[in-house]
Design a protein around this motif. Structure first.
Motif, mmCIF file in Angstrom:
data_model
loop_
_atom_site.group_PDB
_atom_site.id
_atom_site.type_symbol
_atom_site.label_atom_id
_atom_site.label_comp_id
_atom_site.label_asym_id
_atom_site.label_seq_id
_atom_site.Cartn_x
_atom_site.Cartn_y
_atom_site.Cartn_z
ATOM 1 N N TYR A 289 0.842 -1.206 0.000
ATOM 2 C CA TYR A 289 0.000 0.000 0.000
ATOM 3 C C TYR A 289 0.880 1.261 0.000
ATOM 4 O O TYR A 289 0.606 2.216 -0.744
ATOM 5 C CB TYR A 289 -0.894 -0.027 1.236
ATOM 6 N N VAL A 292 2.382 1.743 -3.520
ATOM 7 C CA VAL A 292 1.421 2.202 -4.528
ATOM 8 C C VAL A 292 0.994 3.650 -4.264
ATOM 9 O O VAL A 292 1.002 4.488 -5.175
ATOM 10 C CB VAL A 292 0.197 1.263 -4.555
ATOM 11 N N HIS A 304 -4.676 6.132 -6.482
ATOM 12 C CA HIS A 304 -3.613 5.127 -6.577
ATOM 13 C C HIS A 304 -4.101 3.814 -7.189
ATOM 14 O O HIS A 304 -3.285 2.961 -7.552
ATOM 15 C CB HIS A 304 -3.054 4.832 -5.179
ATOM 16 N N LEU A 307 -2.658 1.920 -10.284
ATOM 17 C CA LEU A 307 -1.304 1.369 -10.151
ATOM 18 C C LEU A 307 -1.283 0.007 -9.468
ATOM 19 O O LEU A 307 -0.242 -0.652 -9.427
ATOM 20 C CB LEU A 307 -0.425 2.346 -9.348
ATOM 21 N N ILE A 308 -2.428 -0.408 -8.912
ATOM 22 C CA ILE A 308 -2.429 -1.614 -8.082
ATOM 23 C C ILE A 308 -2.082 -2.866 -8.891
ATOM 24 O O ILE A 308 -1.196 -3.643 -8.504
ATOM 25 C CB ILE A 308 -3.802 -1.775 -7.388
ATOM 26 N N MET A 311 1.630 -2.883 -10.372
ATOM 27 C CA MET A 311 2.608 -3.042 -9.294
ATOM 28 C C MET A 311 2.492 -4.422 -8.652
ATOM 29 O O MET A 311 3.503 -5.017 -8.251
ATOM 30 C CB MET A 311 2.403 -1.951 -8.236
#
Length: 382
Positions: A289, A292, A304, A307-308, A311
């Motif tokens: 967390y 990100v 965000h 981007l999860i 990533m």
């Protein structure tokens, strides 16, 4: 994006479970290899010294009470240097997220499901982490509240059931370890236990509803987490012996395998594994967390969530190459990680704190020289 807020109680629970993290699996063997039967003393000293580390983190966080750690870097050091230090911090959290996925994979493969590839285990685990990151920190905090009573119940059950296996001769003689081995054991313990607590500055104080209560929770969670780890180290030595503890990859799991009540209640170690999995889940989530959210803030992305998935896929790949084998993992955590984490989690906060204090004093001095009417709206900290 709407700002998410958690309660101070939730923050305390997250601190407790996060401080235990992977330490519950690897710390007993790591520090017992150096300090032998005195490793519990080294761990106890490490818990006490960790309170100074928490004091450092809170003092820094209170300099910028409305910002998380990534934002504080840019605010205190400026846009260029602040981004550089923030990126160094995110490299640490990103590598750590991949390493924790490696640990959960190698643990399940070697101890529980030997025919299942580590990739499959890491994939299932990261899906849970990514979904939690998508739902946000408030949902994650509530899941920690649900896990906490189960963790406490299993820990107490574990201690009660393993107590009949204790052999007090294993912990004697006391204070036989050399000063150098005690020092290295304390540093190793703190590098895994308290240095990574800096990641919680992504939550404290900006995302906690009652900051005064959260300060106490930071200390209480750390002390209770330290108590759990010291208890496991003591039990590992008393039941397995110092040499056997040091030679085991996951001594606390080997401890659970010794539980036998009346030749009836046996092979319950997989239930005990709930403690390991839940604490590793909390720490892995916080690393992921932070990576990100921090990356989104550096790139000036408001949300965000996009981007999860990318990533998460990169972290899965990282978990398969971060350590070629368990020997490399042990060497990294004993020799490289304490130095690497010290620069990012101790020296960087000290630097930020010194700069913030100097800037605040300078701003205060300039403000005192200006007419009150002109300064009434400019009296905040850094």
């Amino acid at each position: 994006m709407e700002k998410e807020i958690i309660s101070s109680r939730q923050f305390t629970i997250i601190t407790l479970l996060y401080s235990i993290g992977t330490a519950i699996l690897i710390i007993p063997a790591s520090i017992t290899s150096a300090a032998k039967q005195d490793s519990w003393i080294a761990a106890s000293i490490g818990v006490i010294l960790s309170l100074l580390v928490i004091k450092l983190f809170m003092t820094l966080a209170n300099q910028t009470p409305s910002l998380n750690f990534i934002e504080a870097n840019e605010k205190i050091l400026g846009p260029f240097l602040g981004k550089f230090t923030a990126i160094c911090f995110l490299i640490l959290t990103f590598l750590s997220a991949g390493e924790l996925l490696y640990f959960i994979g190698i643990f399940m493969k070697t101890e529980v499901m030997p025919e299942t590839p580590t990739m499959a285990i890491a994939l299932l685990f990261i899906i849970i982490i990514m979904y939690a990151a998508y739902l946000g920190i408030e949902t994650f905090a509530r899941s920690a509240e649900i896990l906490f009573p189960l963790f406490v119940f299993i820990f107490i059950f574990f201690v009660v059931c393993i107590t009949p296996q204790i052999t007090f001769e294993n912990i004697q003689p006391v204070l036989e370890a050399t000063k150098s081995s005690m020092f290295y054991s304390i540093i190793r313990f703190m590098s895994i236990f308290s240095f990574p607590l800096i990641v919680l500055l992504m939550l404290y104080p900006a995302a906690v509803n009652v900051q005064q209560s959260a300060q106490k929770g930071f200390y209480i969670g750390t002390i209770l987490g330290g108590f759990v780890l010291v208890t496991l180290i003591v039990l590992s030595i008393l039941v397995l012996g110092p040499e056997n503890t040091a030679s085991r990859t996951f001594p606390s799991y080997a401890l659970a395998q010794r539980i036998s009540i009346g030749n009836f209640l046996q092979r319950i170690e997989i239930i005990m594994a709930f403690m390991w999995i839940s604490s590793i889940y909390i720490r892995t989530f916080m690393y992921f967390y932070t990576t990100v959210v921090g990356l989104a803030q550096i790139l000036k992305i408001k949300d965000h969530r996009p981007l999860i998935i990318p990533m998460g896929l990169i972290v899965i790949g990282l978990s398969q190459i971060v350590h070629p084998n368990i020997v490399h993992s042990n060497k990294y955590n004993n020799e490289i990680w304490p130095i690497f984490s010290f620069f990012i989690t101790i020296l960087l906060p000290i630097l930020l704190l010194i700069v913030a204090i100097i800037r605040n004093r300078k701003a205060k001095a300039e403000t005192s020289e200006m007419p009150k009417a002109e300064t009434s709206n400019d009296n905040q900290k850094v």
